[in-house]
Design a protein around this motif. Structure first.
Motif, mmCIF file in Angstrom:
data_model
loop_
_atom_site.group_PDB
_atom_site.id
_atom_site.type_symbol
_atom_site.label_atom_id
_atom_site.label_comp_id
_atom_site.label_asym_id
_atom_site.label_seq_id
_atom_site.Cartn_x
_atom_site.Cartn_y
_atom_site.Cartn_z
ATOM 1 N N ASP A 37 0.849 -1.207 0.000
ATOM 2 C CA ASP A 37 0.000 0.000 0.000
ATOM 3 C C ASP A 37 0.871 1.239 0.000
ATOM 4 O O ASP A 37 1.823 1.358 0.767
ATOM 5 N N TYR A 166 -13.275 6.168 -14.046
ATOM 6 C CA TYR A 166 -13.181 4.922 -13.267
ATOM 7 C C TYR A 166 -13.800 3.751 -14.038
ATOM 8 O O TYR A 166 -13.224 2.663 -14.126
ATOM 9 N N THR A 200 -16.485 0.722 2.288
ATOM 10 C CA THR A 200 -15.120 1.118 2.614
ATOM 11 C C THR A 200 -15.035 2.642 2.507
ATOM 12 O O THR A 200 -16.021 3.285 2.157
HETATM 13 N N1 LIG Z 1 -15.732 -0.750 -2.165
HETATM 14 C C1 LIG Z 1 -16.488 -1.076 -3.206
HETATM 15 O O1 LIG Z 1 -17.735 -1.203 -3.123
HETATM 16 C C2 LIG Z 1 -15.854 -1.336 -4.530
HETATM 17 C C3 LIG Z 1 -16.691 -1.535 -5.638
HETATM 18 C C4 LIG Z 1 -16.125 -1.830 -6.870
HETATM 19 C C5 LIG Z 1 -14.742 -1.924 -6.988
HETATM 20 N N2 LIG Z 1 -13.956 -1.685 -5.897
HETATM 21 C C6 LIG Z 1 -12.508 -1.793 -6.086
HETATM 22 O O2 LIG Z 1 -11.956 -2.560 -5.033
HETATM 23 C C7 LIG Z 1 -10.616 -2.111 -4.783
HETATM 24 C C8 LIG Z 1 -10.438 -1.791 -3.307
HETATM 25 O O3 LIG Z 1 -11.289 -0.713 -2.988
HETATM 26 P P1 LIG Z 1 -11.670 -0.290 -1.491
HETATM 27 O O4 LIG Z 1 -13.114 -0.042 -1.498
HETATM 28 O O5 LIG Z 1 -11.080 -1.233 -0.515
HETATM 29 O O6 LIG Z 1 -10.965 1.145 -1.403
HETATM 30 P P2 LIG Z 1 -9.905 1.744 -0.359
HETATM 31 O O7 LIG Z 1 -9.725 3.171 -0.737
HETATM 32 O O8 LIG Z 1 -10.330 1.441 1.031
HETATM 33 O O9 LIG Z 1 -8.593 0.904 -0.663
HETATM 34 C C9 LIG Z 1 -7.763 1.119 -1.770
HETATM 35 C C10 LIG Z 1 -6.329 1.071 -1.300
HETATM 36 O O10 LIG Z 1 -5.461 1.204 -2.449
HETATM 37 C C11 LIG Z 1 -4.343 1.991 -2.039
HETATM 38 N N3 LIG Z 1 -3.717 2.615 -3.211
HETATM 39 C C12 LIG Z 1 -4.239 3.619 -3.961
HETATM 40 N N4 LIG Z 1 -3.389 3.938 -4.943
HETATM 41 C C13 LIG Z 1 -2.308 3.118 -4.817
HETATM 42 C C14 LIG Z 1 -1.108 2.958 -5.558
HETATM 43 N N5 LIG Z 1 -0.835 3.734 -6.624
HETATM 44 N N6 LIG Z 1 -0.215 2.012 -5.163
HETATM 45 C C15 LIG Z 1 -0.482 1.233 -4.073
HETATM 46 N N7 LIG Z 1 -1.602 1.354 -3.333
HETATM 47 C C16 LIG Z 1 -2.514 2.280 -3.709
HETATM 48 C C17 LIG Z 1 -4.944 3.017 -1.081
HETATM 49 O O11 LIG Z 1 -3.947 3.591 -0.248
HETATM 50 C C18 LIG Z 1 -5.975 2.199 -0.324
HETATM 51 O O12 LIG Z 1 -5.465 1.653 0.879
HETATM 52 C C19 LIG Z 1 -10.390 -0.922 -5.715
HETATM 53 O O13 LIG Z 1 -9.758 -1.357 -6.901
HETATM 54 C C20 LIG Z 1 -11.790 -0.456 -6.022
HETATM 55 O O14 LIG Z 1 -11.868 0.250 -7.239
HETATM 56 C C21 LIG Z 1 -14.475 -1.400 -4.677
#
Ligand SMILES: NC(=O)c1ccc[n+]([C@@H]2O[C@H](COP(=O)([O-])OP(=O)(O)OC[C@H]3O[C@@H](n4cnc5c(N)ncnc54)[C@H](O)[C@@H]3O)[C@@H](O)[C@H]2O)c1
Length: 292
Positions: A37, A166, A200
Motif C-alpha cells: 500500500d 473509473y 469502505t
Molecule cells: N468498495 C467497493 O464497493 C468497490 C466496488 C467496486 C470496486 N472496488 C474496487 O476494489 C478495490 C479496493 O477498494 P476499497 O473499497 O477497498 O478502497 P480503499 O480506498 O479502502 O482501498 C484502496 C487502497 O489502495 C491503495 N492505493 C491507492 N493507490 C495506490 C497505488 N498507486 N499504489 C499502491 N496502493 C494504492 C490506497 O492507499 C488504499 O489503501 C479498488 O480497486 C476499487 O476500485 C471497490
C-alpha cells in the motif's frame, strides 16, 4: 489445514479497505502475504506512507501469520517489479496476485479533467498491468502455475453515473483479464475478474450511503471469503470469469449476446430496425451498478 497453506500472495492496496481484509484472511488460511500500500488519500493525492501496510503486517504477525509490507506505487513498472522483489526476497516465490489498489475521482463527465482521467486510468488499468507483468514473467520463467485476480467493478461492466474515468479503467481491466486468461490456460495460470461491493472509505459517502449504518454483510471481512474462494484451489476449474462479490453474496457476471438478426445476405438499416426484437434483448429492467 488452511486453504492457502504454502502459498505466497501479493495483495496490492492492502493497507485498508478490501485489500486489508483479503490480507488478514489469506494469512489466516496459511498464505505468506505481501501487503502493498502506497498510503495516500482516496483520490490518490497526498504523500504516500507504508505505515498503513506495516500496521496490517504487524497485526498478521502478532496473530501468528506471515507477512511483509511494501509501499511501492502500483502504477509504475518499477513499483510492480519491486512488489514482486519484496515477495521473492521474503518468501522465495509467488503464487497469487490480487490487483486491488485503487483510487476514485468521481465527477460528471463534463466536469472531469484530463488529469483525473490520466491518474484514475494509471492507477487502476496501468497499475494492474505493472503488477501483473513481473509476476506473469516470473511464473512463466519458473514454469509455475498461479492465480491472478484483477479488480474490475460493476461501474465498468454495467456503467454508473459520474464514473466515466473509473468505469473506463475498470472495463479495460475486464478486457485485460479476458485476454490474459486465454493466454494463461496452457500454463496453468488462472486469471479471474472481481466486481466487489463493500462499505469502505471508497464508498462510504456515495449517494444513498452517506450517514447510513453499513450493512454488516457489506463490510470487507464479509466480502473476503468470496475472494479467498477465487484465489484458492477450490476455484481451480475456473478462469476468465468475473465474480460479483457483495452483501448479496457471490455470482458470475457475464457478457452476453442475442441470436440477433442474421439475414445471410446484404441488408439495409431499415431491415435491422424492423428486426429490433431479435437484435436486442427483451426490454427488462436494466441492471445498473447501483442495483448489481
Ligand atoms: N468498495 C467497493 O464497493 C468497490 C466496488 C467496486 C470496486 N472496488 C474496487 O476494489 C478495490 C479496493 O477498494 P476499497 O473499497 O477497498 O478502497 P480503499 O480506498 O479502502 O482501498 C484502496 C487502497 O489502495 C491503495 N492505493 C491507492 N493507490 C495506490 C497505488 N498507486 N499504489 C499502491 N496502493 C494504492 C490506497 O492507499 C488504499 O489503501 C479498488 O480497486 C476499487 O476500485 C471497490
Amino acid at each position: 489445514m488452511g486453504l492457502l497453506d504454502g502459498k505466497v500472495a501479493i495483495i496490492t492496496g492492502a493497507g485498508g479497505g478490501l485489500g486489508e481484509a483479503y490480507a488478514r484472511l489469506f494469512a489466516k488460511e496459511g498464505a505468506s502475504v505481501v501487503v502493498n500500500d502506497l498510503g495516500g488519500a482516496r483520490d490518490g493525492s497526498g504523500d504516500g506512507s507504508v505505515s498503513a501496510a506495516q500496521k496490517v503486517v504487524n497485526d498478521i504477525i502478532a496473530a501468528g501469520g506471515k507477512a511483509v509490507a511494501n509501499g511501492d506505487d502500483v502504477s509504475t513498472m518499477a513499483g510492480g517489479e519491486n512488489i514482486l522483489k519484496t515477495a521473492l526476497d521474503a518468501f522465495g516465490q509467488v503464487d497469487i496476485l490480487v490487483c486491488n489498489a485503487g483510487i476514485l475521482r468521481d465527477k460528471t463527465f463534463g466536469n472531469t479533467s484530463e488529469a483525473d482521467w490520466d491518474l484514475v486510468v494509471k492507477v487502476h488499468l496501468k497499475g494492474t498491468y505493472c503488477c501483473t507483468m513481473p509476476v506473469w514473467t516470473w511464473l512463466r520463467a519458473n514454469g509455475r502455475p498461479g492465480t491472478i485476480i484483477m479488480t474490475s467493478s460493476t461501474s465498468g461492466l454495467y456503467g454508473n453515473f459520474g464514473q466515466s474515468n473509473y468505469g473506463a479503467a475498470k472495463a479495460g481491466i475486464y478486457g485485460f483479464m479476458r485476454v490474459l486468461s486465454i493466454e494463461g490456460r496452457k500454463y496453468g495460470i488462472r486469471v479471474m475478474g472481481l466486481a466487489p461491493g463493500a462499505f469502505t472509505r471508497m464508498t462510504s459517502d456515495l449517494p444513498g450511503r452517506k450517514g447510513q449504518e453499513p450493512d454488516p454483510l457489506s463490510l470487507p471481512e464479509n466480502i473476503a471469503p468470496g475472494v479467498l474462494y477465487m484465489a484458492s484451489d477450490l476455484a481451480a476449474d475456473h478462469t476468465g470469469k468475473v465474480l460479483g462479490v457483495s452483501s448479496r453474496g457471490v455470482r458470475e457476471i457475464k457478457m452476453l449476446q442475442t441470436d440477433g438478426f442474421q439475414p445471410g445476405r446484404p441488408y439495409t438499416a431499415q431491415e435491422v430496425a424492423d428486426h429490433a426484437a431479435e437484435v436486442f434483448f427483451p426490454a427488462a429492467p436494466e441492471k445498473t451498478a447501483a442495483s448489481a
